[in-house]
Design an enzyme around this catalytic site. Structure first.
Site, mmCIF file in Angstrom:
data_model
loop_
_atom_site.group_PDB
_atom_site.id
_atom_site.type_symbol
_atom_site.label_atom_id
_atom_site.label_comp_id
_atom_site.label_asym_id
_atom_site.label_seq_id
_atom_site.Cartn_x
_atom_site.Cartn_y
_atom_site.Cartn_z
ATOM 1 N N ARG A 63 102.973 70.763 32.619
ATOM 2 C CA ARG A 63 104.209 70.726 31.824
ATOM 3 C C ARG A 63 105.193 71.763 32.338
ATOM 4 O O ARG A 63 106.406 71.509 32.412
ATOM 5 C CB ARG A 63 103.914 70.976 30.341
ATOM 6 C CG ARG A 63 103.234 69.811 29.642
ATOM 7 C CD ARG A 63 103.105 70.064 28.154
ATOM 8 N NE ARG A 63 104.380 69.989 27.462
ATOM 9 C CZ ARG A 63 104.571 70.368 26.203
ATOM 10 N NH1 ARG A 63 103.562 70.872 25.507
ATOM 11 N NH2 ARG A 63 105.760 70.254 25.646
ATOM 12 N N CYS A 82 106.838 78.517 24.512
ATOM 13 C CA CYS A 82 105.980 77.356 24.768
ATOM 14 C C CYS A 82 106.830 76.117 24.538
ATOM 15 O O CYS A 82 108.001 76.096 24.919
ATOM 16 C CB CYS A 82 104.754 77.395 23.865
ATOM 17 S SG CYS A 82 105.156 77.459 22.096
#
Length: 271
Positions: free
Chosen positions: A171, A229
């Site tokens: 990611r 995040c």
């Protein structure tokens, strides 16, 4: 009680009568926490819902913006929290959700909050007692105070010395993005996935091991470090790990999902 941000299952069992326990079971896209709580939880624990109690509605601040202070204080009082009584938080997700409660309580000035190291599996592994159902909780009288942790706003994110991205490596590189509409990472960020913080048994690595992990990306004591995040929840796992290692790190609460709401902000892919 405070002696670092973690508490072992054995110590919690020995001190259970003296602490307030919060069950924060939650997983992104996973099963609901209330059902798991009702099936079995640490005796006396109150369930805290991450989406309802530990976040505001999604919007420009990302998928899990910080809750309004009054809303958070009310939620903690419903869960029996007092400023004068130590709090222990746990989940069944390696502290990736419980960390959010730890950080928010510290952000609102609670002086004594710890996270159960090894989470719910660690409690079961020592044969800890299990309570079922959803018992009534006596309300607490938590009073907020000055923040004991730091945060960074979007306009300051690019200026920190070390910006840690806590998401999985694929990611971070922008190879996949299962949740947010834009893939990639904030320019200049370095990647330390939350899985890097844990030993094979699900407990946090030692302070020395964690210090070495973060030193490799420049996150050392005295540096201006921040973490993010996808939505500001699991980044706290890295903040918590750095706290164990003696490194103070701020949180960017909006994280990637908040960053990309302004399309003028830069985005990088790759390593």
């Amino acid at each position: 009680m405070t002696a670092g941000p973690l508490i072992s299952a054995d110590e919690l069992r020995a001190r259970l009568a003296d602490v307030t326990v919060l069950d924060v079971r939650y997983r992104t896209g996973g099963p609901g926490g209330p059902e798991a709580y009702a099936e079995g939880h640490i005796p006396g624990a109150a369930y805290v819902d991450l989406d309802r109690d530990l976040a505001a509605a999604p919007g420009a601040g990302g998928r899990h913006p910080l809750p309004e202070p009054a809303d958070f204080v009310a939620a903690m009082r419903r869960a029996g929290v007092s400023s004068r009584r130590p709090v222990v938080v746990y989940d069944d997700w390696s502290a990736q959700a419980a960390g959010r409660a730890w950080w928010l309580l510290r952000h609102h000035g609670h002086p004594d909050v710890r996270v159960l190291d090894g989470a719910w599996p660690a409690w079961l592994a020592i044969g800890g007692d299990v309570e079922t159902g959803s018992p009534a909780v006596e309300p607490g009288d938590f009073e907020p105070a000055a923040s004991l942790v730091g945060l960074v706003e979007p306009d300051g994110v690019l200026d920190v010395d070390v910006l840690v991205d806590a998401r999985a490596a694929e990611r971070f590189r922008g190879e996949v993005e299962p949740i947010d509409p834009v893939a990639g990472h904030i320019p200049g960020a370095v990647n330390v996935p939350t899985s890097s913080n844990l030993a094979a048994d699900g407990r946090f690595l030692s302070p020395g091991e964690l210090a070495a992990t973060y030193a490799r990306v420049g996150a050392v004591p005295g540096a201006d470090v921040a973490a993010y995040c996808g939505s500001g929840v699991t980044a706290i796992h890295d903040v918590l790990a750095m706290e164990v290692a003696g490194i103070r790190a701020r949180l960017y609460p909006g994280s990637w999902s908040g960053w990309i709401t302004d399309r003028s902000r830069p985005v990088d892919t790759g390593d």
